[in-house]
Design a protein around this motif. Structure first.
Motif, PDB file in Angstrom:
ATOM      1  N   VAL A 270       1.401  -1.576   0.207  1.00 25.54           N
ATOM      2  CA  VAL A 270      -0.185   0.010   0.123  1.00 25.54           C
ATOM      3  C   VAL A 270       0.493   1.380   0.146  1.00 25.54           C
ATOM      4  N   ASN A 271       2.055   1.452  -0.163  1.00 24.48           N
ATOM      5  CA  ASN A 271       3.420   2.310   0.421  1.00 24.48           C
ATOM      6  C   ASN A 271       3.203   2.566  -1.069  1.00 24.48           C
ATOM      7  N   TYR A 272       3.400   4.348  -1.201  1.00 27.18           N
ATOM      8  CA  TYR A 272       3.992   4.590  -2.395  1.00 27.18           C
ATOM      9  C   TYR A 272       4.483   6.024  -2.540  1.00 27.18           C
ATOM     10  N   ILE A 277      13.424  16.084  -6.645  1.00 23.15           N
ATOM     11  CA  ILE A 277      14.796  18.052  -6.407  1.00 23.15           C
ATOM     12  C   ILE A 277      13.884  18.584  -7.657  1.00 23.15           C
ATOM     13  N   VAL A 278      13.185  19.657  -8.023  1.00 27.23           N
ATOM     14  CA  VAL A 278      12.182  20.653  -8.768  1.00 27.23           C
ATOM     15  C   VAL A 278      12.398  20.825  -9.220  1.00 27.23           C
ATOM     16  N   TYR A 279      13.352  21.196 -10.136  1.00 30.97           N
ATOM     17  CA  TYR A 279      14.565  21.862 -11.172  1.00 30.97           C
ATOM     18  C   TYR A 279      13.314  22.904 -12.250  1.00 30.97           C
ATOM     19  N   ASP A 280      12.906  24.514 -10.914  1.00 28.76           N
ATOM     20  CA  ASP A 280      11.928  25.329 -11.845  1.00 28.76           C
ATOM     21  C   ASP A 280      12.674  26.633 -12.366  1.00 28.76           C
ATOM     22  N   ASP A 281      13.435  26.890 -13.272  1.00 32.00           N
ATOM     23  CA  ASP A 281      14.085  27.558 -14.104  1.00 32.00           C
ATOM     24  C   ASP A 281      15.155  28.646 -12.951  1.00 32.00           C
ATOM     25  N   GLY A 282      15.499  27.563 -12.365  1.00 28.03           N
ATOM     26  CA  GLY A 282      16.823  28.645 -11.246  1.00 28.03           C
ATOM     27  C   GLY A 282      16.028  28.704  -9.449  1.00 28.03           C
ATOM     28  N   ILE A 283      14.229  29.039  -9.624  1.00 27.80           N
ATOM     29  CA  ILE A 283      13.704  28.409  -8.844  1.00 27.80           C
ATOM     30  C   ILE A 283      13.828  27.262  -7.928  1.00 27.80           C
ATOM     31  N   ASN A 284      14.177  26.584  -7.095  1.00 31.07           N
ATOM     32  CA  ASN A 284      14.428  25.161  -7.061  1.00 31.07           C
ATOM     33  C   ASN A 284      13.530  25.009  -5.513  1.00 31.07           C
ATOM     34  N   TYR A 285      13.100  23.923  -5.928  1.00 32.08           N
ATOM     35  CA  TYR A 285      12.668  22.993  -4.751  1.00 32.08           C
ATOM     36  C   TYR A 285      12.751  21.184  -4.920  1.00 32.08           C
ATOM     37  N   ASN A 286      12.225  21.587  -3.050  1.00 29.44           N
ATOM     38  CA  ASN A 286      12.402  20.175  -3.185  1.00 29.44           C
ATOM     39  C   ASN A 286      10.967  19.464  -2.233  1.00 29.44           C
ATOM     40  N   ILE A 287      10.312  17.997  -3.095  1.00 26.89           N
ATOM     41  CA  ILE A 287       9.237  17.723  -2.219  1.00 26.89           C
ATOM     42  C   ILE A 287       9.534  16.504  -1.928  1.00 26.89           C
ATOM     43  N   SER A 288       8.559  16.303  -0.837  1.00 31.04           N
ATOM     44  CA  SER A 288       8.126  15.055  -0.451  1.00 31.04           C
ATOM     45  C   SER A 288       7.181  14.204  -0.362  1.00 31.04           C
ATOM     46  N   VAL A 289       6.567  12.993  -1.373  1.00 30.26           N
ATOM     47  CA  VAL A 289       5.342  12.929  -0.952  1.00 30.26           C
ATOM     48  C   VAL A 289       5.207  11.363  -0.887  1.00 30.26           C
ATOM     49  N   LEU A 290       4.963  11.605   1.142  1.00 29.44           N
ATOM     50  CA  LEU A 290       4.771   9.915   1.626  1.00 29.44           C
ATOM     51  C   LEU A 290       3.438   9.319   1.446  1.00 29.44           C
ATOM     52  N   THR A 291       2.568   8.736   0.863  1.00 31.79           N
ATOM     53  CA  THR A 291       0.925   7.429   0.701  1.00 31.79           C
ATOM     54  C   THR A 291       1.206   6.590   0.960  1.00 31.79           C
ATOM     55  N   THR A 292      -0.182   5.969   1.427  1.00 30.79           N
ATOM     56  CA  THR A 292      -0.696   4.543   1.307  1.00 30.79           C
ATOM     57  C   THR A 292      -1.470   3.849   0.747  1.00 30.79           C
ATOM     58  N   TYR A 293      -1.297   5.175  -1.100  1.00 32.26           N
ATOM     59  CA  TYR A 293      -1.562   4.713  -2.236  1.00 32.26           C
ATOM     60  C   TYR A 293      -1.755   3.854  -3.060  1.00 32.26           C
ATOM     61  N   GLY A 294      -1.015   2.575  -2.369  1.00 33.23           N
ATOM     62  CA  GLY A 294      -0.056   1.665  -3.426  1.00 33.23           C
ATOM     63  C   GLY A 294      -0.501   1.038  -4.453  1.00 33.23           C
ATOM     64  N   GLU A 295      -1.975   1.155  -3.763  1.00 30.24           N
ATOM     65  CA  GLU A 295      -2.251  -0.175  -4.378  1.00 30.24           C
ATOM     66  C   GLU A 295      -4.001   0.505  -5.518  1.00 30.24           C
ATOM     67  N   GLU A 296      -3.736   1.285  -5.220  1.00 35.98           N
ATOM     68  CA  GLU A 296      -4.604   2.823  -6.004  1.00 35.98           C
ATOM     69  C   GLU A 296      -3.728   3.962  -7.010  1.00 35.98           C
ATOM     70  N   ASP A 297      -4.392   4.524  -7.674  1.00 37.07           N
ATOM     71  CA  ASP A 297      -3.942   5.353  -8.675  1.00 37.07           C
ATOM     72  C   ASP A 297      -2.704   6.391  -7.834  1.00 37.07           C
ATOM     73  N   TYR A 298      -2.216   5.732  -8.179  1.00 36.20           N
ATOM     74  CA  TYR A 298      -1.098   6.441  -6.834  1.00 36.20           C
ATOM     75  C   TYR A 298      -0.307   7.632  -8.008  1.00 36.20           C
ATOM     76  N   GLU A 299      -0.752   7.465  -8.977  1.00 36.20           N
ATOM     77  CA  GLU A 299       0.561   8.121 -10.315  1.00 36.20           C
ATOM     78  C   GLU A 299      -0.320   9.614  -9.602  1.00 36.20           C
TER      79      GLU A 299
END
Length: 334
Positions: A270-272, A277-299
């Protein structure tokens, strides 16, 4: 005095007058040119100073006083959206300013393949420091064999496989056999200590070689990955290249364009999770998304969550741009 003498004196006087006039005109023209050049210099200096002032303002370190009503409203909107729609944990951090957002950031999840990013950084950092030769080889034996091993499936037992290859397989394909070999090479305690050294709290807690994670911990992974990527051309480029070219990428919002996210996903039951690291034209940022949707439409779920974070990111920078524009509009160099 003779008439001839008078004419000579008159002629010399006229020449002196003409010469003096020419000198005066030339001097005034030169003075005007100098003034023009000085004015141009002042204008250029002003514009350069304004640009520098604007850039410094844009990337100035964040503090809570930066939160305008619009930003606070956006944070509340994102909170309510997540509460009403998903059971997830999220950590976002702007790399340039430190502006950040957390949602259930300390909730525990089975981390699955996220640990492979930590192993990759351990190897690359060891190579940067001269403690590890990434061309050293390990013997591939049956004790390491695991399912989901796209890279290692082309090798047979008894093959010598380099650390360089193992790291690439572990990140690019999330190869479980490569992970088993790296885990054995590095050692459990060394991985734990390495995670702790970069700020992670729960590295390898549990009874297997994957352990549990929090979104706060994975942000520490990403922060350190960004540092490595930018501190060493050879090994930093290797890390970025593998993270940019993985099998799955739920964080990428530019689906029909070139990928701009260097990331690592983790998936088990169930874990997905997807962290990047998102490269956003020099205004870069980190994002972490932790879910229990591994058996669903996780993408689509992770992508939807990222879109909400991106709207918060854009809101923050739109506010910054307005503030900084006002600052430079009222700024001049004497």
């Amino acid at each position: 005095m003779s008439s001839k003498g008078k004419y000579v004196i008159l002629g010399v006087s006229l020449l002196l007058i003409v010469y003096s006039t020419i000198i005066t005109i030339s001097f005034k023209k030169s003075e005007r040119l100098l003034n023009d050049e000085e004015n141009k210099y002042i204008i250029v200096k002003n514009e350069l100073s304004k640009t520098e002032k604007y850039v410094n303002c844009i990337f100035e370190e964040y503090n809570e006083e930066d939160n305008t009503i619009e930003i606070n409203n956006k944070i509340e909107e994102v909170n309510n959206y997540f509460k009403g729609n998903y059971r997830v944990s999220v950590y976002y951090e702007d790399i340039n300013t430190g502006f950040h957002y957390e949602y259930r950031e300390d909730a525990l999840y089975y981390g699955a393949s996220l640990i492979k990013l930590l192993e990759a950084m351990y190897i690359y950092e060891g190579a940067i420091n001269g403690n590890i030769n990434i061309d050293d080889k390990m013997i591939y034996t049956s004790i390491y064999k695991n399912d989901y091993s796209i890279g290692m499936d082309k090798h047979k037992y008894g093959d010598y496989v380099s650390l360089r290859e193992l790291v690439d397989y572990a990140v690019r394909y999330s190869d479980n056999t490569a992970h088993a070999m790296l885990y054995d090479y590095i050692g459990h305690n060394n991985i734990v200590m390495y995670g702790s050294s970069i700020g992670a709290k729960y590295t390898l807690r549990g009874d297997d070689s994957y352990g549990i994670e929090t979104a706060r911990d994975t942000n520490c992974y990403l922060r350190h990955a960004y540092k490595l990527i930018n501190s060493n051309t050879e090994y930093g480029d290797m890390l970025k290249e593998t993270m940019m070219n993985t099998y799955y990428n739920s964080l990428c919002l530019t689906i029909d364009e070139e990928n701009n996210v260097a990331h690592k996903y983790g998936m088990c039951g169930v874990n997905y999770h997807d962290i990047g690291i998102v490269y956003d034209d020099g205004i870069n940022y980190n994002i972490s998304v932790l879910t229990t949707y591994g058996e669903e439409d996780y993408e689509s779920i992770v992508r939807d969550i990222h879109m909400k974070i991106k709207s918060l990111h854009d809101t923050f920078y739109n506010s910054r741009k307005e503030k900084c524009q006002i600052l430079v509009d009222n700024f001049s160099v004497e």
